[in-house]
Write a protein that holds these residues in place. Structure first.
Motif, PDB file in Angstrom:
ATOM      1  N   VAL A 120       0.922  -0.966   0.101  1.00 44.02           N
ATOM      2  CA  VAL A 120      -0.018   0.375   0.100  1.00 44.02           C
ATOM      3  C   VAL A 120       0.875   1.092   0.095  1.00 44.02           C
ATOM      4  CG1 VAL A 120      -1.762  -0.971   0.774  1.00 44.02           C
ATOM      5  CG2 VAL A 120      -0.215   0.161   2.701  1.00 44.02           C
ATOM      6  N   GLY A 121       1.951   1.395  -1.104  1.00 46.12           N
ATOM      7  CA  GLY A 121       2.627   2.103  -1.021  1.00 46.12           C
ATOM      8  C   GLY A 121       3.719   2.326   0.566  1.00 46.12           C
ATOM      9  N   VAL A 122       3.519   2.837   1.271  1.00 41.41           N
ATOM     10  CA  VAL A 122       3.880   3.457   2.592  1.00 41.41           C
ATOM     11  C   VAL A 122       4.042   2.008   3.513  1.00 41.41           C
ATOM     12  CG1 VAL A 122       4.021   4.918   4.920  1.00 41.41           C
ATOM     13  CG2 VAL A 122       2.716   5.811   3.102  1.00 41.41           C
ATOM     14  N   VAL A 123       3.575   1.348   3.489  1.00 41.32           N
ATOM     15  CA  VAL A 123       3.286  -0.013   4.425  1.00 41.32           C
ATOM     16  C   VAL A 123       2.972  -1.381   2.948  1.00 41.32           C
ATOM     17  CG1 VAL A 123       3.828   1.027   6.465  1.00 41.32           C
ATOM     18  CG2 VAL A 123       1.862  -0.057   5.331  1.00 41.32           C
ATOM     19  N   ARG A 124       4.126  -2.433   3.628  1.00 37.43           N
ATOM     20  CA  ARG A 124       3.428  -3.743   3.044  1.00 37.43           C
ATOM     21  C   ARG A 124       2.323  -4.229   4.101  1.00 37.43           C
ATOM     22  NH1 ARG A 124       7.733  -3.022  -0.206  1.00 37.43           N
ATOM     23  NH2 ARG A 124       7.598  -3.065  -1.566  1.00 37.43           N
ATOM     24  N   LYS A 125       1.410  -4.368   3.795  1.00 35.31           N
ATOM     25  CA  LYS A 125       0.370  -5.291   4.878  1.00 35.31           C
ATOM     26  C   LYS A 125       0.819  -6.925   4.342  1.00 35.31           C
ATOM     27  CE  LYS A 125      -2.084  -3.653   6.985  1.00 35.31           C
ATOM     28  NZ  LYS A 125      -2.090  -3.018   8.653  1.00 35.31           N
ATOM     29  N   GLN A 126       0.417  -7.710   5.654  1.00 28.64           N
ATOM     30  CA  GLN A 126       0.456  -9.233   5.443  1.00 28.64           C
ATOM     31  C   GLN A 126      -1.279  -9.376   6.063  1.00 28.64           C
ATOM     32  OE1 GLN A 126       4.081 -11.052   7.088  1.00 28.64           O
ATOM     33  NE2 GLN A 126       5.430 -10.656   6.213  1.00 28.64           N
ATOM     34  N   TYR A 127      -1.295 -10.319   5.459  1.00 25.75           N
ATOM     35  CA  TYR A 127      -2.528 -11.075   5.788  1.00 25.75           C
ATOM     36  C   TYR A 127      -2.131 -12.687   5.129  1.00 25.75           C
ATOM     37  CZ  TYR A 127      -4.430  -6.708   4.241  1.00 25.75           C
ATOM     38  OH  TYR A 127      -4.885  -5.934   5.161  1.00 25.75           O
ATOM     39  N   SER A 128      -3.526 -13.840   6.177  1.00 25.17           N
ATOM     40  CA  SER A 128      -3.158 -15.111   5.789  1.00 25.17           C
ATOM     41  C   SER A 128      -3.673 -15.649   4.463  1.00 25.17           C
ATOM     42  CB  SER A 128      -4.472 -15.485   6.961  1.00 25.17           C
ATOM     43  OG  SER A 128      -3.997 -16.772   6.603  1.00 25.17           O
ATOM     44  N   LEU A 129      -2.930 -16.354   3.949  1.00 27.47           N
ATOM     45  CA  LEU A 129      -3.547 -16.197   2.564  1.00 27.47           C
ATOM     46  C   LEU A 129      -4.702 -17.240   2.671  1.00 27.47           C
ATOM     47  CD1 LEU A 129      -2.150 -16.509   0.070  1.00 27.47           C
ATOM     48  CD2 LEU A 129      -1.329 -18.831   0.171  1.00 27.47           C
ATOM     49  N   SER A 130      -5.034 -18.018   3.438  1.00 27.01           N
ATOM     50  CA  SER A 130      -6.035 -18.307   3.186  1.00 27.01           C
ATOM     51  C   SER A 130      -7.873 -17.580   3.562  1.00 27.01           C
ATOM     52  CB  SER A 130      -6.572 -19.748   4.840  1.00 27.01           C
ATOM     53  OG  SER A 130      -6.424 -18.432   6.034  1.00 27.01           O
ATOM     54  N   LEU A 131      -7.614 -16.275   4.065  1.00 28.86           N
ATOM     55  CA  LEU A 131      -8.722 -15.538   3.855  1.00 28.86           C
ATOM     56  C   LEU A 131      -9.283 -15.723   2.676  1.00 28.86           C
ATOM     57  CD1 LEU A 131      -7.011 -12.695   6.359  1.00 28.86           C
ATOM     58  CD2 LEU A 131      -9.246 -14.155   6.520  1.00 28.86           C
ATOM     59  N   PHE A 132      -7.816 -15.420   1.485  1.00 30.45           N
ATOM     60  CA  PHE A 132      -7.848 -15.070  -0.231  1.00 30.45           C
ATOM     61  C   PHE A 132      -8.358 -16.796  -1.216  1.00 30.45           C
ATOM     62  CE2 PHE A 132      -5.956 -11.575   1.900  1.00 30.45           C
ATOM     63  CZ  PHE A 132      -6.295 -10.589   1.604  1.00 30.45           C
ATOM     64  N   GLU A 133      -9.058 -17.965  -0.160  1.00 32.14           N
ATOM     65  CA  GLU A 133      -8.664 -18.768  -0.827  1.00 32.14           C
ATOM     66  C   GLU A 133      -9.742 -19.011  -2.001  1.00 32.14           C
ATOM     67  OE1 GLU A 133      -9.241 -21.782   2.329  1.00 32.14           O
ATOM     68  OE2 GLU A 133      -6.760 -21.846   2.196  1.00 32.14           O
ATOM     69  N   THR A 134     -11.270 -18.340  -1.594  1.00 33.55           N
ATOM     70  CA  THR A 134     -12.343 -17.789  -2.101  1.00 33.55           C
ATOM     71  C   THR A 134     -12.940 -16.542  -2.466  1.00 33.55           C
ATOM     72  OG1 THR A 134     -13.501 -18.269  -0.189  1.00 33.55           O
ATOM     73  CG2 THR A 134     -13.351 -20.521  -1.303  1.00 33.55           C
ATOM     74  N   PRO A 135     -13.523 -16.213  -3.343  1.00 30.24           N
ATOM     75  CA  PRO A 135     -13.886 -15.186  -3.188  1.00 30.24           C
ATOM     76  C   PRO A 135     -15.010 -14.554  -2.992  1.00 30.24           C
ATOM     77  CG  PRO A 135     -13.514 -16.465  -6.038  1.00 30.24           C
ATOM     78  CD  PRO A 135     -13.864 -17.073  -5.196  1.00 30.24           C
ATOM     79  N   ARG A 136     -14.660 -13.650  -2.572  1.00 28.54           N
ATOM     80  CA  ARG A 136     -15.447 -12.860  -1.287  1.00 28.54           C
ATOM     81  C   ARG A 136     -17.331 -12.184  -1.989  1.00 28.54           C
ATOM     82  NH1 ARG A 136     -14.030 -13.119   4.395  1.00 28.54           N
ATOM     83  NH2 ARG A 136     -12.265 -13.667   4.357  1.00 28.54           N
ATOM     84  N   ASP A 137     -17.704 -12.018  -1.474  1.00 26.14           N
ATOM     85  CA  ASP A 137     -18.880 -10.990  -1.883  1.00 26.14           C
ATOM     86  C   ASP A 137     -18.823 -10.049  -1.355  1.00 26.14           C
ATOM     87  OD1 ASP A 137     -21.218 -13.547  -1.868  1.00 26.14           O
ATOM     88  OD2 ASP A 137     -21.660 -13.729   0.001  1.00 26.14           O
ATOM     89  N   CYS A 138     -19.405  -9.296  -2.351  1.00 28.15           N
ATOM     90  CA  CYS A 138     -18.644  -7.706  -2.064  1.00 28.15           C
ATOM     91  C   CYS A 138     -20.311  -6.854  -2.042  1.00 28.15           C
ATOM     92  CB  CYS A 138     -18.008  -6.949  -2.626  1.00 28.15           C
ATOM     93  SG  CYS A 138     -16.754  -6.224  -3.442  1.00 28.15           S
ATOM     94  N   VAL A 139     -20.293  -5.734  -0.886  1.00 26.72           N
ATOM     95  CA  VAL A 139     -21.803  -5.331  -0.881  1.00 26.72           C
ATOM     96  C   VAL A 139     -21.236  -3.663  -1.653  1.00 26.72           C
ATOM     97  CG1 VAL A 139     -22.372  -4.140   0.772  1.00 26.72           C
ATOM     98  CG2 VAL A 139     -21.806  -5.823   1.670  1.00 26.72           C
ATOM     99  N   ALA A 140     -22.008  -3.577  -2.821  1.00 24.43           N
ATOM    100  CA  ALA A 140     -21.979  -2.605  -3.715  1.00 24.43           C
ATOM    101  C   ALA A 140     -21.846  -1.066  -3.075  1.00 24.43           C
ATOM    102  CB  ALA A 140     -23.542  -2.754  -4.406  1.00 24.43           C
TER     103      ALA A 140
END
Length: 166
Positions: A120-140
């Motif tokens: 994100v430019g200034v910093v790098r954010k680390q997350y668990s890869l498992s959070l992104f295993e499947t596409p999420r619902d997205c609220v308009a």
């Protein structure tokens, strides 16, 4: 015989090009060692150049998806995909401490580590890869009310008069 050798060489040197008729954006992510959930559900269409890795994803609408943090997706998302990473990314914002930061790149850290890194430019954010295993619902999201932290516009130019407006 010589013609067969030349034809075989030709076919093996052609780069693999995915098109939206042959593959989905999720299959392209998976083929490049990236999790399917980087993009939310609701991908309407996409364009992908297999030679350069450049892509353009079209969503049904701007939307927000909740992971460990909140991500905002614009209607159009562009970037360059390579094995284990997306660079030159635009169209995704990440929320941190009440501010929205543009995500400039995404990469899978070390494939066995189970981490994904958002630049994100200034910093790098680390997350668990498992959070992104499947596409999420997205609220308009109706309006673009996200304030980006990198540059806050102090004025805009009135196009009809050519003057700065505060």
């Amino acid at each position: 015989m010589m013609i067969r050798v030349v034809l075989l060489c030709f076919f093996f040197t052609i780069p693999t090009v995915f098109s939206d008729e042959e593959s989905t954006i999720y299959e392209i992510l998976q083929a490049n060692g990236l999790p399917l959930g980087i993009f939310p559900k609701g991908v309407k269409d996409f364009r992908f150049n297999g030679e350069t890795g450049r892509f353009l994803v079209y969503l049904n609408h701007s939307c927000d998806a909740k992971y460990e943090t909140e991500l905002h997706y614009n209607v159009n998302i562009t970037g360059t995909v390579g094995y284990g990473e997306i660079s030159e990314l635009s169209g995704i914002l990440a929320k941190d401490l009440f501010l929205w930061f543009p995500v400039k790149g995404i990469r899978v850290d070390v494939p066995g580590s189970g981490l994904i890194v958002f630049d994100v430019g200034v910093v790098r954010k680390q997350y668990s890869l498992s959070l992104f295993e499947t596409p999420r619902d997205c609220v308009a999201v109706r309006g673009e009310n996200k304030v980006q932290s990198s540059v806050l516009p102090l004025y805009q130019v009135d196009q009809t008069l050519g003057r700065d407006v505060v």
